[in-house]
Design a protein around this motif. Structure first.
Motif, short mmCIF file in Angstrom:
data_model
loop_
_atom_site.label_atom_id
_atom_site.label_comp_id
_atom_site.label_asym_id
_atom_site.label_seq_id
_atom_site.Cartn_x
_atom_site.Cartn_y
_atom_site.Cartn_z
N MET A 110 13.96 -11.70 -9.29
CA MET A 110 15.45 -11.48 -9.06
C MET A 110 15.71 -9.20 -9.88
N HIS A 111 14.69 -8.87 -10.13
CA HIS A 111 14.83 -7.73 -10.41
C HIS A 111 13.95 -7.09 -8.82
N CYS A 112 14.01 -7.78 -7.78
CA CYS A 112 13.73 -7.68 -6.70
C CYS A 112 14.64 -7.48 -5.49
N ASP A 113 14.58 -6.85 -4.51
CA ASP A 113 16.06 -6.37 -3.41
C ASP A 113 16.27 -7.19 -2.23
N ILE A 114 14.53 -7.71 -1.60
CA ILE A 114 14.71 -8.78 -0.99
C ILE A 114 13.74 -9.58 -0.76
N ILE A 117 5.21 6.36 -0.73
CA ILE A 117 5.87 5.31 -0.41
C ILE A 117 6.78 5.16 -0.27
N HIS A 118 7.58 4.28 0.81
CA HIS A 118 8.66 4.02 0.81
C HIS A 118 8.97 2.65 0.50
N VAL A 119 8.39 1.47 0.29
CA VAL A 119 8.67 0.11 -0.23
C VAL A 119 7.78 -0.53 -0.89
N ILE A 120 7.87 -0.79 -2.31
CA ILE A 120 6.85 -1.57 -3.19
C ILE A 120 6.70 -2.76 -2.41
N LYS A 156 12.85 2.94 -5.50
CA LYS A 156 12.70 2.65 -3.83
C LYS A 156 12.82 0.60 -3.93
N PRO A 157 12.87 0.38 -3.26
CA PRO A 157 13.45 -0.79 -2.61
C PRO A 157 12.18 -1.84 -2.86
N ILE A 158 12.08 -3.07 -4.06
CA ILE A 158 10.94 -4.09 -3.79
C ILE A 158 11.88 -5.51 -3.30
N VAL A 159 10.62 -5.28 -1.71
CA VAL A 159 10.43 -6.74 -0.98
C VAL A 159 9.16 -7.96 -2.15
N ALA A 160 9.96 -8.73 -2.61
CA ALA A 160 9.22 -10.10 -3.20
C ALA A 160 8.81 -11.01 -1.95
#
Ligand code: CAA
Length: 257
Positions: free
Chosen positions: A114-118, A49-52, A95-99
């Protein structure tokens, strides 16, 4: 783990988690938050897994903490419960988290976002910290991360009045990354997650950590940490591969080593 309030699947190098409590607009109950933190940690430890990608439903990303969990609690009970320790686990996901946000993102829902990255938001999304209407204030960053994102003037307006921001306001104020048409809100976020997942996993983690340092540390410290991470990446196969692929005019094949 209760599989009902969270649905999850893996697509390529993307882990997709959906909050699934439709009857209460995805209110974030204590068990849900505990399971979410555990699940995210599992995906964080999984090399595939690279992104969530974290999503709600079309009607609600999440309308806040579950008010039923708190309605009769005393301050002592709330302190002992220490429910925000779980949020630290989510804050520490490397790892990056996309919302993928549609509908209501309120209270704890806005704080989780706001805990997510994008943050990719539907044009119909609504954001707010309406805890003031319940006689309380936000407890998971809604007066702090929110203020850093939108500035004091807007934060005071939103936190003291309980009013909701439209997606356009949220974008203009810097709370979210992009607005997308409501018909494609989930696919658009998945597209972003898939694109990010093609990058080198070690560099992704370094980039996330470095950007977050800008929020936490004095500038001279975060610049020094950025420089240290930059140099460290020259010990990775992904750096060699990325630069070789550039010279050979082909796509890099990152291995996360
Ligand atoms: N907790 C528990 N249940 C919730 C909920 C929440 N945060 N938000 C909505 N629900 C429930 C409602 O009680 C309702 O249940 P019933 O059908 O059994 O009555 C159901 O979800 C649908 O909600 P509404 O009928 O109210 O839907 P609406 O479209 O009329 O209004 C809304 C939508 C404006 C989002 C409204 O539901 C609302 O104001 N919700 C509460 C928002 C809020 O105050 N969030 C902050 C919570 S505190 C917090 O998050 C603290 C923290 O910092 C951690």
């Amino acid at each position: 783990m209760d599989e009902q309030h969270l649905l999850h699947e893996v697509e390529g190098n993307v882990a997709i988690i959906r909050i699934n409590r439709p009857k209460v607009l995805n209110a974030l109950s204590l068990p849900l938050m505990a399971d979410l933190a555990t699940l995210m940690e599992q995906y964080d430890a999984d090399d595939n897994i690279h992104v969530i990608l974290l999503s709600g439903s079309q009607r609600a990303w999440a309308a806040g903490a579950d008010i039923g969990d708190m309605a009769t609690a005393s301050s002592d009970e709330m302190r002992k419960r220490d429910q925000f320790a779980i949020w630290e686990q989510i804050k520490n996901i490397s790892k990056p988290i996309v919302a993928a946000v549609s509908g209501f993102a309120l209270g704890g829902g806005c704080e989780l976002m706001m805990h997510c990255d994008i943050i990719i938001a539907s044009e119909n999304a609504l954001f707010g910290q309406p805890e003031i209407n319940l006689g309380i204030i936000p407890g998971a960053g809604g007066t702090q991360r929110f203020t850093r994102a939108v500035g004091k003037a807007t934060a005071m307006d939103v936190v003291l009045s309980g009013r909701f921001l439209s997606a356009k306001e949220a974008l203009d104020f810097g709370l979210i990354s992009r607005i997308v048409p409501k018909e494609h809100w989930f696919e658009s976020a998945l597209h972003v997650a898939r694109l990010v997942a093609t990058k080198g996993p070690i560099a992704l983690r370094a980039a996330k950590a470095s950007v977050l340092n800008a929020e936490e540390l004095p500038l001279s410290d975060s610049l020094a940490k950025e420089r240290a991470l930059f140099y460290e990446l020259f010990d990775t196969n992904d750096q060699t591969e990325g630069m070789t692929a550039f010279a050979e005019k082909r796509r890099p094949n990152f291995t996360g080593t």
